[in-house]
Design an enzyme around this catalytic site. Structure first.
Site, PDB file in Angstrom:
ATOM      1  N   CYS A 227       0.837  -1.316   0.002  1.00 32.72           N
ATOM      2  CA  CYS A 227       0.057   0.034   0.028  1.00 32.72           C
ATOM      3  C   CYS A 227       1.110   1.443  -0.093  1.00 32.72           C
ATOM      4  CB  CYS A 227      -0.975   0.142   0.897  1.00 32.72           C
ATOM      5  SG  CYS A 227      -1.828  -1.272   1.187  1.00 32.72           S
TER       6      CYS A 227
ATOM      7  N   HIS B 253      -8.595   4.120  -2.351  1.00 32.58           N
ATOM      8  CA  HIS B 253      -7.501   3.606  -2.028  1.00 32.58           C
ATOM      9  C   HIS B 253      -6.931   2.432  -3.267  1.00 32.58           C
ATOM     10  CE1 HIS B 253      -4.024   2.203  -0.056  1.00 32.58           C
ATOM     11  NE2 HIS B 253      -4.395   1.160   0.663  1.00 32.58           N
TER      12      HIS B 253
END
Length: 397
Positions: free
Chosen positions: A84, A344
């Site tokens: 991430c 995201h």
């Protein structure tokens, strides 16, 4: 060792979208974000000397295919994958090339085309990168699926047990970030919710409910970085934003030795990186005005308050209750809506954070603008693990 100064001279991003909601592919996303960044900088692609392309889900050399949408000049293009934190890892490498005097103009571009639903593994015939973390956490709290909300939910539970933090305090973070996203045209969601609506939304892993969890998303972000000489030669000082501190930190021995869910989700990585950045920039957390941090789950935002030094360990809930992290408070955290509401897309997240903070420091964030923002801080984390923390200041003020 002397280092060259590094400046952000152009940023761009797509709107973040629910996977499959828009008929586009990753080259389309990359082209849109990249052209916006080049236009923002006022330069042509042939002035870029190196490029770093970040993505998590994709085939080898997807970075070349994406960046070829901007031109084919034969420059080095490096594919980056750091879970991430991929977007900010690409940013870190692009900045490092300038910092070390290897280039005067670089591109960091991140994108993601994701599958709906919770994150899963691609390969099942080999060791999973997060297996060591998950096994360590399972010794502390009973294992559950999906893994990501389990890990960050377990960290939230530990914080509640140790410090008396409440489910309402975590939920208030979801309320805040959804409220902030109303003013962000790039956000996947732009709806406001009450505290009761956040608390009563579907439970994912207690204390986390659906409206406290970041969604899967499609999208792209890009940043053009330049040396001081390039900025001067092109007359870009008025719009340039300087990276005054930056650190990447991977897992430390304390990640596992502490036998804590908080360290297993990266609290010590963040704390270590933040200290380095404050030292490099010659600032303290009280001097920061606006922050984009990695709120993949509301529990991680609260944990990160403490790891960034905004308050003492265990006091993150007080910041929430005192409205210290929204407009009118001590800091504005995630004015974009954060990952929870903006979305995201893993490879793009860190570069979208960079774009938001660049706009904030230029005074060009429209209804999201933080009044008189002078210093900005970015935090982007990927478990398994890596964290990148970056501090920014306008080149001219």
């Amino acid at each position: 060792m002397s280092q060259n100064r590094v400046f952000v001279i152009g940023v761009g991003m797509t709107k973040f979208e629910k996977p499959g909601a828009v008929e586009w592919d990753y080259p389309d996303m990359a082209r849109t974000a990249g052209i916006k960044a080049l236009d923002d900088a006022g330069i042509a692609y042939n002035e870029v000397e190196q490029a770093y392309a970040g993505y998590v889900y994709g085939e080898s050399t997807s970075g070349q295919r994406a960046i070829y949408e901007l031109g084919m000049t034969g420059i080095p293009i490096v594919n980056v994958n750091n879970n991430c934190s991929t977007g900010s890892a690409a940013l870190f490498l692009a900045a490092q090339a300038i910092r070390g005097g290897l280039a005067d103009c670089t591109l960091a571009l991140g994108f993601e085309k994701m599958q709906p639903g919770s994150l899963g593994s691609t390969y099942d015939d080999r060791e999973q990168p997060m297996m060591r973390h998950l096994l360590a956490l399972a010794e502390l709290q009973e294992f559950a699926l999906p893994p990501a909300p389990y890990m960050f939910g377990a960290a939230g539970r530990e914080h509640m047990e140790k410090y008396g933090t409440t489910a309402e305090q975590f939920a208030k973070i979801g309320v805040k970030n959804h409220r902030h996203s109303q003013n962000n045209p790039y956000a996947q969601f732009q709806d406001e919710y009450t505290l009761e609506e956040v608390l009563n939304s579907k439970e994912i892993y207690s204390p986390l409910t659906k409206l406290q969890c970041s969604p899967t998303s499609d999208g792209a972000g890009a940043a053009i970085l330049a040396s001081e000489k390039f900025v001067d030669d092109h007359g870009l000082g008025r719009y340039a934003v300087e990276i005054v501190g930056q650190a990447m930190v991977t897992d430390l021995s304390s990640t596992f030795d502490a036998q804590s869910a908080l360290t297993l989700v990266g609290a010590d990585m963040t704390r270590t990186a933040a200290r380095k950045v404050y030292e490099q920039a010659g600032i303290g957390p009280d001097e920061v005005d606006v922050i984009e941090l990695h709120d993949c789950f509301s529990s991680n935002e609260l944990i990160t308050y403490e790891a960034l030094g905004l308050c003492a360990e265990g006091e993150g809930g007080k910041l929430v209750d005192n409205d210290d992290t929204t407009y009118g408070g001590r800091w504005v955290v995630n004015p974009s809506g954060g990952l929870i509401s903006k979305g995201h897309p893993l490879g793009a997240t860190g570069l979208a954070q960079c774009a938001e903070l660049t706009w904030q420091l230029r005074g060009k964030a429209d209804k999201r603008q933080v009044a008189d923002a002078k210093i900005a801080l970015q935090h982007n984390i990927g478990l398994g693990g890596a964290v990148v923390v970056t501090a920014y200041r306008p080149a001219e003020r």
